[in-house]
Design an enzyme around this catalytic site. Structure first.
Site, short mmCIF file in Angstrom:
data_model
loop_
_atom_site.label_atom_id
_atom_site.label_comp_id
_atom_site.label_asym_id
_atom_site.label_seq_id
_atom_site.Cartn_x
_atom_site.Cartn_y
_atom_site.Cartn_z
CG ASP A 31 -1.77 1.25 1.35
OD1 ASP A 31 -2.29 1.69 0.31
OD2 ASP A 31 -1.91 1.80 2.45
CB SER A 32 0.17 4.76 -0.71
OG SER A 32 -1.04 4.77 0.02
CB CYS A 76 -3.25 0.84 -2.35
SG CYS A 76 -3.20 2.60 -2.68
CD GLU A 96 -1.54 7.81 6.93
OE1 GLU A 96 -0.53 7.87 7.64
OE2 GLU A 96 -1.74 6.90 6.10
CB CYS A 126 -9.69 4.73 0.27
SG CYS A 126 -8.19 5.25 1.10
CG HIS A 179 -5.97 5.37 4.77
ND1 HIS A 179 -5.18 4.84 3.78
CD2 HIS A 179 -5.12 6.03 5.61
CE1 HIS A 179 -3.92 5.17 4.01
NE2 HIS A 179 -3.86 5.90 5.11
N1 DGL Z 1 -4.17 3.67 0.61
C1 DGL Z 1 -4.66 4.67 -0.31
C2 DGL Z 1 -5.89 4.11 -1.03
O1 DGL Z 1 -6.41 3.05 -0.67
C3 DGL Z 1 -5.00 5.97 0.38
C4 DGL Z 1 -3.81 6.79 0.80
C5 DGL Z 1 -3.12 7.47 -0.35
O2 DGL Z 1 -3.65 8.45 -0.90
O3 DGL Z 1 -2.03 7.02 -0.68
O4 DGL Z 1 -6.35 4.72 -1.95
#
Ligand code: DGL
Length: 272
Positions: free
Chosen positions: A11-12, A74, A153, A187, A189
């Site tokens: 993931d990011s 992600c 976050e 997403c 998150h």
């Molecule tokens: N994990 C990213 C997603 O699921 C969200 C965070 C980001 O913008 O990198 O889209």
């Protein structure tokens, strides 16, 4: 490819840990190698070319650990780089879009589905396009919710938190007015804001969590390809990040739903 090899999840940043939590539940005996690109998060506000470049580097890092499957946990990566990864990777790949869109298309009763994600995810219309292929008559309403990522976050996730509630109202009022009965948390998150989102949308709206749908789908793919481990011993995940592990360890417990008892290793992702 050996069935004893690990599954690579990336993931990011931290969001993909909501998927790791589901993998630990669905496939406890599988070894998970997780990479969170904490040095370059967020991806959701970046250009498509940058997201593609980062995704290929993240996957290359996981391949250096001989993983038997790669999961982009992600929404942004899955939406922007999904086809590229599918084409380039020498191992089975899944992102979160296809399994989640499938679950939403099955869940809706009135054919009205909401999708929330980052700006890049919503701009790609990835979930909408996929749902339309599965259910051409479905009506899909999309809403970018970039502030949700920052709230999560920073640990601002409690259902009674005034700031979380206000942002939820601001982003989701229109979707609620449209009468959606199913809402994709597009997403990784967003499941952390599940209670605040659910409180506002009401009991009649089914929330679809990309992490749990994707873990179940990955288990199916590995089973079909005879790549599920036969080792009966539960495995602890290994965690890698591209920035100092301190911040990661602090917030990761929130995503995993438990304390971080495992070590986290920092790597230089630009080498891949
Ligand atoms: N994990 C990213 C997603 O699921 C969200 C965070 C980001 O913008 O990198 O889209």
């Amino acid at each position: 490819m050996s069935s004893q090899n690990a599954i690579g999840v990336f993931d990011s940043g931290l969001g993909g840990l909501t998927a790791v939590k589901e993998f630990s539940r669905v496939l406890p005996n599988e070894k998970i190698i997780y990479f969170g690109d904490t040095g370059r998060v967020p991806y959701g506000t970046r250009s498509r070319d940058t997201i593609k470049k980062y995704s290929l580097q993240d996957a290359a890092f996981l391949l250096s650990h001989n993983v038997k499957m790669i999961v982009a946990a992600c929404g942004t990566v899955s939406s922007v780089s999904g086809d590229l990864l599918e084409e380039r990777l020498p191992v089975p790949y899944t992102g979160v879009v296809n399994p989640t869109a499938f679950a939403a298309a099955n869940a809706t009763k009135n054919g009205r589905i909401g999708v929330i994600g980052t700006a890049a995810t919503v701009g790609s219309h990835s979930y909408k396009n996929r749902i339309k292929k599965l259910s051409p008559n479905a009506e899909v309403f999309e809403q970018a919710c970039p502030l949700f990522v920052s709230l999560v976050e920073n640990g601002i996730v409690r259902r009674d938190d005034q700031i979380a509630r206000l942002v939820v109202i601001r982003y989701l009022s229109e979707l609620k007015e449209k009468g959606v009965d199913t809402l994709i948390l597009g997403c990784t998150h967003f499941p952390l804001l599940r209670e605040a989102i659910g409180d506002f949308m009401g009991d009649g709206v089914t929330l679809i969590d990309s992490g749990s749908e994707t873990a179940a789908y990955a288990a199916k793919v590995l089973g079909e390809q005879d790549l599920l481990t036969d080792d009966p011993v539960p495995k602890a995940p290994s965690f890698f990040v591209s920035d100092t592990p301190d911040g990661f360890e602090q917030v990761a417990g929130l995503f995993l739903g438990r304390g971080m008892e495992h070590s986290v290793t920092q790597i230089d992702i630009e080498q891949y």
